[in-house]
Design a protein around this motif. Structure first.
Motif, PDB file in Angstrom:
ATOM      1  N   ARG A 159      56.845  56.384  57.980  1.00 56.25           N
ATOM      2  CA  ARG A 159      56.481  57.789  57.739  1.00 56.25           C
ATOM      3  C   ARG A 159      55.392  58.272  58.685  1.00 56.25           C
ATOM      4  NH1 ARG A 159      54.904  57.518  51.573  1.00 56.25           N
ATOM      5  NH2 ARG A 159      54.323  55.412  52.242  1.00 56.25           N
ATOM      6  N   MET A 160      54.549  57.368  59.152  1.00 57.47           N
ATOM      7  CA  MET A 160      53.446  57.782  60.020  1.00 57.47           C
ATOM      8  C   MET A 160      53.953  58.370  61.324  1.00 57.47           C
ATOM      9  SD  MET A 160      51.938  54.090  61.256  1.00 57.47           S
ATOM     10  CE  MET A 160      52.941  52.903  62.161  1.00 57.47           C
ATOM     11  N   MET A 161      55.242  58.120  61.679  1.00 57.72           N
ATOM     12  CA  MET A 161      55.782  58.620  62.943  1.00 57.72           C
ATOM     13  C   MET A 161      56.440  59.988  62.808  1.00 57.72           C
ATOM     14  SD  MET A 161      57.321  55.160  64.694  1.00 57.72           S
ATOM     15  CE  MET A 161      58.163  54.532  63.229  1.00 57.72           C
ATOM     16  N   THR A 192      45.656  56.161  61.816  1.00 58.02           N
ATOM     17  CA  THR A 192      45.358  57.185  62.823  1.00 58.02           C
ATOM     18  C   THR A 192      46.408  57.121  63.931  1.00 58.02           C
ATOM     19  OG1 THR A 192      43.818  55.627  63.875  1.00 58.02           O
ATOM     20  CG2 THR A 192      42.871  57.289  62.405  1.00 58.02           C
ATOM     21  N   TYR A 193      47.608  56.634  63.593  1.00 57.70           N
ATOM     22  CA  TYR A 193      48.692  56.516  64.561  1.00 57.70           C
ATOM     23  C   TYR A 193      48.859  57.835  65.332  1.00 57.70           C
ATOM     24  CZ  TYR A 193      53.434  55.948  66.361  1.00 57.70           C
ATOM     25  OH  TYR A 193      54.529  55.874  67.184  1.00 57.70           O
ATOM     26  N   PRO A 194      49.098  57.794  66.659  1.00 53.01           N
ATOM     27  CA  PRO A 194      49.414  56.637  67.519  1.00 53.01           C
ATOM     28  C   PRO A 194      48.202  55.811  67.966  1.00 53.01           C
ATOM     29  CG  PRO A 194      49.467  58.627  68.807  1.00 53.01           C
ATOM     30  CD  PRO A 194      49.208  59.064  67.397  1.00 53.01           C
ATOM     31  N   ARG A 195      46.995  56.263  67.677  1.00 55.23           N
ATOM     32  CA  ARG A 195      45.840  55.406  67.877  1.00 55.23           C
ATOM     33  C   ARG A 195      45.756  54.453  66.689  1.00 55.23           C
ATOM     34  NH1 ARG A 195      41.677  58.310  66.802  1.00 55.23           N
ATOM     35  NH2 ARG A 195      40.165  56.869  67.720  1.00 55.23           N
ATOM     36  N   PHE A 196      45.139  53.301  66.888  1.00 54.99           N
ATOM     37  CA  PHE A 196      45.033  52.337  65.801  1.00 54.99           C
ATOM     38  C   PHE A 196      43.578  51.969  65.543  1.00 54.99           C
ATOM     39  CE2 PHE A 196      49.502  51.601  66.931  1.00 54.99           C
ATOM     40  CZ  PHE A 196      50.071  51.741  65.675  1.00 54.99           C
ATOM     41  N   SER A 197      42.737  53.005  65.464  1.00 56.82           N
ATOM     42  CA  SER A 197      41.357  52.749  65.076  1.00 56.82           C
ATOM     43  C   SER A 197      41.288  52.327  63.612  1.00 56.82           C
ATOM     44  CB  SER A 197      40.477  53.981  65.325  1.00 56.82           C
ATOM     45  OG  SER A 197      41.008  55.115  64.672  1.00 56.82           O
ATOM     46  N   ILE A 198      42.345  52.675  62.853  1.00 55.55           N
ATOM     47  CA  ILE A 198      42.496  52.137  61.499  1.00 55.55           C
ATOM     48  C   ILE A 198      43.977  52.102  61.163  1.00 55.55           C
ATOM     49  CG2 ILE A 198      42.301  54.363  60.276  1.00 55.55           C
ATOM     50  CD1 ILE A 198      40.657  52.829  58.129  1.00 55.55           C
ATOM     51  N   ASN A 199      44.398  51.018  60.536  1.00 51.33           N
ATOM     52  CA  ASN A 199      45.777  50.826  60.090  1.00 51.33           C
ATOM     53  C   ASN A 199      45.669  49.905  58.878  1.00 51.33           C
ATOM     54  OD1 ASN A 199      48.538  51.493  60.732  1.00 51.33           O
ATOM     55  ND2 ASN A 199      48.850  49.314  61.117  1.00 51.33           N
ATOM     56  N   HIS A 200      45.491  50.480  57.690  1.00 56.14           N
ATOM     57  CA  HIS A 200      44.835  49.760  56.610  1.00 56.14           C
ATOM     58  C   HIS A 200      45.323  50.274  55.259  1.00 56.14           C
ATOM     59  CE1 HIS A 200      41.707  47.428  54.795  1.00 56.14           C
ATOM     60  NE2 HIS A 200      40.883  48.426  54.533  1.00 56.14           N
ATOM     61  N   SER A 201      45.154  49.466  54.204  1.00 60.45           N
ATOM     62  CA  SER A 201      45.511  49.888  52.856  1.00 60.45           C
ATOM     63  C   SER A 201      44.314  49.739  51.925  1.00 60.45           C
ATOM     64  CB  SER A 201      46.676  49.062  52.317  1.00 60.45           C
ATOM     65  OG  SER A 201      47.038  49.486  51.013  1.00 60.45           O
ATOM     66  N   VAL A 202      44.132  50.720  51.046  1.00 56.97           N
ATOM     67  CA  VAL A 202      43.044  50.723  50.072  1.00 56.97           C
ATOM     68  C   VAL A 202      43.583  51.204  48.727  1.00 56.97           C
ATOM     69  CG1 VAL A 202      41.314  51.185  51.858  1.00 56.97           C
ATOM     70  CG2 VAL A 202      42.302  53.101  50.572  1.00 56.97           C
ATOM     71  N   GLY A 253      35.776  59.230  59.985  1.00 58.82           N
ATOM     72  CA  GLY A 253      36.398  60.512  60.266  1.00 58.82           C
ATOM     73  C   GLY A 253      37.856  60.576  59.870  1.00 58.82           C
ATOM     74  N   PHE A 254      38.617  61.367  60.606  1.00 62.06           N
ATOM     75  CA  PHE A 254      39.995  61.725  60.277  1.00 62.06           C
ATOM     76  C   PHE A 254      40.892  60.508  60.082  1.00 62.06           C
ATOM     77  CE2 PHE A 254      44.314  62.287  61.911  1.00 62.06           C
ATOM     78  CZ  PHE A 254      44.808  63.242  61.038  1.00 62.06           C
ATOM     79  N   VAL A 255      41.677  60.551  59.000  1.00 62.70           N
ATOM     80  CA  VAL A 255      42.755  59.585  58.758  1.00 62.70           C
ATOM     81  C   VAL A 255      43.916  60.330  58.107  1.00 62.70           C
ATOM     82  CG1 VAL A 255      41.333  57.508  58.512  1.00 62.70           C
ATOM     83  CG2 VAL A 255      41.806  58.925  56.506  1.00 62.70           C
ATOM     84  N   ARG A 256      45.107  59.794  58.260  1.00 65.96           N
ATOM     85  CA  ARG A 256      46.257  60.269  57.482  1.00 65.96           C
ATOM     86  C   ARG A 256      46.515  59.293  56.348  1.00 65.96           C
ATOM     87  NH1 ARG A 256      48.428  60.760  62.453  1.00 65.96           N
ATOM     88  NH2 ARG A 256      50.148  59.326  62.013  1.00 65.96           N
ATOM     89  N   ILE A 257      46.943  59.830  55.195  1.00 66.08           N
ATOM     90  CA  ILE A 257      47.135  59.044  53.981  1.00 66.08           C
ATOM     91  C   ILE A 257      48.600  59.094  53.547  1.00 66.08           C
ATOM     92  CG2 ILE A 257      46.528  58.821  51.540  1.00 66.08           C
ATOM     93  CD1 ILE A 257      44.207  58.162  53.290  1.00 66.08           C
ATOM     94  N   TYR A 258      49.134  57.943  53.201  1.00 68.87           N
ATOM     95  CA  TYR A 258      50.491  57.839  52.657  1.00 68.87           C
ATOM     96  C   TYR A 258      50.429  56.950  51.406  1.00 68.87           C
ATOM     97  CZ  TYR A 258      51.647  59.507  57.315  1.00 68.87           C
ATOM     98  OH  TYR A 258      51.686  60.240  58.459  1.00 68.87           O
ATOM     99  N   GLN A 259      51.005  57.426  50.318  1.00 67.46           N
ATOM    100  CA  GLN A 259      51.020  56.599  49.110  1.00 67.46           C
ATOM    101  C   GLN A 259      52.000  55.448  49.273  1.00 67.46           C
ATOM    102  OE1 GLN A 259      52.274  58.462  45.423  1.00 67.46           O
ATOM    103  NE2 GLN A 259      51.339  56.859  44.174  1.00 67.46           N
TER     104      GLN A 259
END
Length: 266
Positions: A159-161, A192-202, A253-259
Motif C-alpha cells: 500500500r505504501m506504493m 517514509t517510502y521511497p525514502r527509508f528513514s523509517i520503515n517500522h511497526s508500532v 517528523g512526517f510519516v505515513r501510517i497504514y493499519q
C-alpha cells in the motif's frame, strides 16, 4: 404480605442487575498500560541511525544484540496478549516447553478477533503481567512469538506504493480514532517510502490529547525499539499528515501510517 413480596422481588431484581453488571465488567477490556502490557526487551534495528540516516552496524554489535527485524511481530503479539491472555502471579511458573507452547497459542489467535472473556483466556502462571514475564523468561518469549523476516513479504505493505495521498491518511486518522474509541488497539506500519528513514511497526493504544484548533491529535505509542517509555505520534488536521517523535533511530517528523492486523490479509 404484599410489602414483603415487593421487597423480595426488588432484592431479586437487584441481584440480577448486579450479576449482569459483573459479567459485563468481566468481559470489558481493561485499559492498555505501558508498564504492564509491553515487552521488557527491545527490538534491535538492523542498521545504525545517525540523524535519520542509516549505516551498517559493526559485526560485534550485531552479534551482541541480534534480536532484530521483530517490530511487526512484537507490536502484533503485545495486542494479542492484551486480548487473549491472562496472568496468575500466585501460581507456579511453567517450565520452558510448556511456556513456549502457551505463547504460541496466543500468537495463533487472529489478531483482529474480539477479546476473549477472562475464563476463556490462555493462562500464564507465575507472573503478574507481560512485562514481568518477558523480563524473567526473555529467551523463551523471543523464540516463541514468531520470526521477523516474513514482515518483509507482507502483501499489505505494498500500500505504501499506491495509497500514499493525504486523503488516504485522513481516512486512516478517522479509522484510528474510531478504533481507540471502541477500546481497541491499532497496530500501525510507519514509513517514509521511497525514502527509508523509517520503515517500522508500532502499537497505538491511546489518544493522549486532542485540540480542535489548530486540530492536533497526540497519541501514545508502544514502540518495540523503546521498551523504556511510550513514544508519541501526532496528527495535524491542517497538514492532513502524521508525524512521529524524534529519537536515536528516527530523525522525527512526517510519516505515513497504514493499519496492520486489523482484518485478514491486512
Amino acid at each position: 404480605m404484599l410489602g414483603t413480596w415487593g421487597k423480595s422481588a426488588g432484592a431479586s431484581w437487584l441481584a440480577v442487575f448486579a450479576a449482569v453488571a459483573f459479567v459485563r465488567a468481566d468481559l470489558a477490556p481493561s485499559e492498555f498500560r505501558f508498564d504492564r502490557d509491553t515487552f521488557a526487551f527491545a527490538n534491535q534495528t538492523v542498521f545504525e541511525y545517525h540523524q535519520g540516516h542509516a549505516s551498517l552496524r559493526k559485526s560485534s554489535a550485531t552479534k551482541k544484540d541480534a534480536y532484530n527485524r521483530h517490530c511487526f511481530v512484537m507490536s502484533r503479539t503485545a495486542a494479542q496478549f492484551k486480548k487473549f491472555a491472562r496472568f496468575e502471579p500466585r501460581s507456579a511458573p511453567l517450565e520452558d516447553a510448556s511456556l513456549a507452547a502457551r505463547v504460541r497459542d496466543v500468537t495463533r489467535q487472529p489478531a483482529w478477533s474480539q477479546p476473549l472473556p477472562e475464563n476463556q483466556r490462555i493462562v500464564f502462571p507465575g507472573y503478574k503481567d507481560l512485562k514481568e514475564m518477558s523480563k524473567a523468561r526473555r529467551e523463551v518469549v523471543q523464540l516463541s512469538i514468531g520470526h521477523g523476516w516474513p514482515s518483509y513479504f507482507r502483501i499489505s505493505n505494498a500500500r505504501m506504493m499506491f495509497q500514499e495521498g493525504a486523503g488516504y491518511q485522513q481516512k486512516t486518522h478517522a479509522h484510528l480514532n474510531a478504533a481507540l474509541a471502541r477500546g481497541e488497539l491499532f497496530v500501525a506500519f510507519l514509513t517514509t517510502y521511497p525514502r527509508f528513514s523509517i520503515n517500522h511497526s508500532v502499537l497505538v493504544y491511546k489518544l493522549k490529547s486532542s485540540s480542535p484548533n489548530p486540530g492536533i491529535d497526540r497519541y501514545l505509542v508502544y514502540d518495540p525499539n523503546h521498551p523504556e517509555s511510550p513514544r508519541e505520534l501526532t496528527w495535524s488536521a491542517h497538514d492532513r499528515a502524521f508525524s512521529y517523535q524524534k529519537d536515536w533511530d528516527f530523525v522525527g517528523g512526517f510519516v505515513r501510517i497504514y493499519q496492520v492486523y486489523g482484518k485478514p490479509l491486512q
